[in-house]
Design an enzyme around this catalytic site. Structure first.
Site, PDB file in Angstrom:
ATOM      1  N   TRP A   1       0.840  -1.210   0.000  1.00 53.10           N
ATOM      2  CA  TRP A   1       0.000   0.000   0.000  1.00 53.10           C
ATOM      3  C   TRP A   1       0.865   1.246   0.000  1.00 53.10           C
ATOM      4  CZ3 TRP A   1      -4.359  -1.167  -1.890  1.00 53.10           C
ATOM      5  CH2 TRP A   1      -5.003  -2.365  -1.559  1.00 53.10           C
TER       6      TRP A   1
ATOM      7  N   ASP B   1      -1.957   6.410   6.354  1.00 56.12           N
ATOM      8  CA  ASP B   1      -2.982   5.492   5.866  1.00 56.12           C
ATOM      9  C   ASP B   1      -3.263   4.519   7.012  1.00 56.12           C
ATOM     10  OD1 ASP B   1      -4.521   3.527   4.728  1.00 56.12           O
ATOM     11  OD2 ASP B   1      -3.122   3.039   3.112  1.00 56.12           O
TER      12      ASP B   1
ATOM     13  N   LYS C   1     -12.632  -2.121   6.906  1.00 53.61           N
ATOM     14  CA  LYS C   1     -11.919  -3.059   7.770  1.00 53.61           C
ATOM     15  C   LYS C   1     -12.409  -2.957   9.214  1.00 53.61           C
ATOM     16  CE  LYS C   1      -8.819  -3.302   4.163  1.00 53.61           C
ATOM     17  NZ  LYS C   1      -8.004  -2.467   3.295  1.00 53.61           N
TER      18      LYS C   1
HETATM   19  C1  LIG Z   1      -7.436  -2.044   2.144  1.00 55.74           C
HETATM   20  C2  LIG Z   1      -6.373  -1.034   2.161  1.00 55.74           C
HETATM   21  C3  LIG Z   1      -6.261  -0.045   1.174  1.00 55.74           C
HETATM   22  C4  LIG Z   1      -7.183   0.008  -0.026  1.00 55.74           C
HETATM   23  O1  LIG Z   1      -8.403   0.484   0.315  1.00 55.74           O
HETATM   24  P1  LIG Z   1      -9.555   0.766  -0.762  1.00 55.74           P
HETATM   25  O2  LIG Z   1     -10.614   1.363   0.092  1.00 55.74           O
HETATM   26  O3  LIG Z   1      -9.915  -0.548  -1.373  1.00 55.74           O
HETATM   27  O4  LIG Z   1      -9.023   1.711  -1.772  1.00 55.74           O
HETATM   28  C5  LIG Z   1      -5.270   0.900   1.313  1.00 55.74           C
HETATM   29  N1  LIG Z   1      -4.412   0.876   2.342  1.00 55.74           N
HETATM   30  C6  LIG Z   1      -4.475  -0.075   3.296  1.00 55.74           C
HETATM   31  C7  LIG Z   1      -3.496  -0.057   4.420  1.00 55.74           C
HETATM   32  C8  LIG Z   1      -5.450  -1.058   3.232  1.00 55.74           C
HETATM   33  O5  LIG Z   1      -5.522  -2.005   4.186  1.00 55.74           O
END
Ligand SMILES: *Cc1c(COP(=O)(O)O)cnc(C)c1O
Length: 365
Positions: free
Chosen positions: A106, A176, A200
């Site tokens: 990511w 993030d 999540k």
């Molecule tokens: C799942 C995830 C993403 C992607 O998220 P989307 O909402 O599908 O764009 C980005 N960063 C992390 C750390 C993730 O776990």
């Protein structure tokens, strides 16, 4: 509450498990939402009934994460993936540098998007060691005039998590937190911007939470499309256009549930307890199960491991599936096994999975 339904042992990495009491309440309210004669999805996003839902979700996030007064909570669409672009688009100027701490796939995706807008560079990277760890704080070297420093607080695919965040002083720190927001207490004031896709720990997919320090809004670049500017969301309480109303309602209910069980401290206590069950099965296996992450970088949310023999690993995954454990295959880019033990995954599911691991080893070890 509906205790008779058949709920799967859901270890999906995202979208992932939601609390049963929340699903139950949503079901009860689905057809006639609080006397309106319609579902929350059918309400106008300009109605008083919806506005209450919207504002309550924001207020609960502020309360439960102890978000200071000088921050705003925004609801954006496009997932965390759109944030990879929106952040440099808003805050990176073409000649400017931004530091990216590389701890997994990511971070790599976020870095690639920043290249379209300015000059990002790697503050540190643990790629050479297959992203088994989070860099130590003294490995981090960044410039005092960087537009910002970006990190990924929990690496969903590799199963590592920051234990202590760096202090970047005057350089805005951006995180993030998609896969560990709300999993344990943290100090919001260390960050200039935090973002997280809801699917999540916070709710269903379709809504992305952004927590932004207000002074940052004023520093943003001007010539960007309306819907990609943070200030558009901020000026309009995230109601400039139609927001994902059902997702925001669900997010509010997930937070209500979290509050009812004791808030983020209790969530963290449960998460520690759940993850320990599975890490213990790995650590006490004498090398039958091999954890991917180094111990001091281990994630409470995504537990990644392999079996020493590939054939056995296939058999393990097949039997896990047969026993009803869903989503324990590792990410398609790295293979292996991964149990995602997000907030709404019950203790009982983790207990059952750790027992399954021990039994599988007894029979096949
Ligand atoms: C799942 C995830 C993403 C992607 O998220 P989307 O909402 O599908 O764009 C980005 N960063 C992390 C750390 C993730 O776990």
């Amino acid at each position: 509450m509906n205790q008779l339904v058949n709920r799967a042992y859901n270890f999906n990495a995202g979208p992932s498990a939601l609390p049963l009491p929340v699903l139950d309440k949503a079901q009860q309210e689905l057809i006639d939402f609080r006397g309106t004669g319609m579902s929350v999805m059918e309400l106008s996003h300009r109605s008083a009934a919806y506005e209450e839902v919207h504002n309550q979700a924001i207020a609960l996030l502020k309360e439960l994460l102890s978000i200071p007064e000088d921050y705003e909570v925004l609801f954006v669409q496009g997932g965390a993936s759109l944030q990879f672009s929106m952040i440099p688009m808003n805050f990176l100027k073409s000649e400017q540098q931004a530091g990216y701490i590389m701890t997994g796939s990511w971070s790599e995706k976020a870095f690639s998007e920043a290249k379209l807008f300015g000059n990002p560079y790697h503050v540190a990277s643990t790629k050479e060691g297959k992203y088994r760890r989070i860099p130590s704080l003294d490995e981090l070297k960044f410039n005092s005039d960087d537009a910002y420093v970006h990190l990924t607080s929990n690496n969903t695919i590799y199963g590592t998590q920051w234990q202590k965040f760096p202090d970047t002083e005057n350089v805005p720190l951006v995180a993030d937190m998609s896969s560990d927001i709300f999993s344990k207490p943290f100090d919001v004031s260390k960050f200039a911007l935090i973002y997280a896709g809801a699917q999540k720990n916070l709710g269903p997919s379709g809504v992305t939470v952004v927590i932004i320090r207000k002074d940052l809004l004023e520093k943003a670049n001007a010539n960007i499309p309306t819907m990609l500017k943070y200030s558009t969301f901020s000026k309009n309480n995230s109601l400039y256009n139609t927001p994902p109303t059902f997702g925001i309602y669900m997010l509010g209910e997930v937070l209500n549930w979290a509050k009812s069980i004791g808030g983020i401290e209790e969530i963290a206590r449960r998460n520690e307890e759940k993850a320990k069950l599975i890490y213990d099965a790995i650590d006490q296996s004498n090398g039958f199960y091999l954890g991917h992450a180094e111990k001091d970088s281990r994630s409470l949310m995504n537990i990644t491991f392999r079996l020493k023999d590939e054939e056995l690993e296939k058999q393990f995954l097949a039997e896990a599936k047969k026993e009803g454990f869903i989503g324990v295959n590792g990410h398609r880019s790295v293979g292996g096994c991964r149990a995602s033990t997000y907030n709404a995954v019950p203790y009982e599911a983790c207990k059952a999975f750790s027992q399954f691991m021990v039994q599988f080893q007894q029979i096949n070890g």
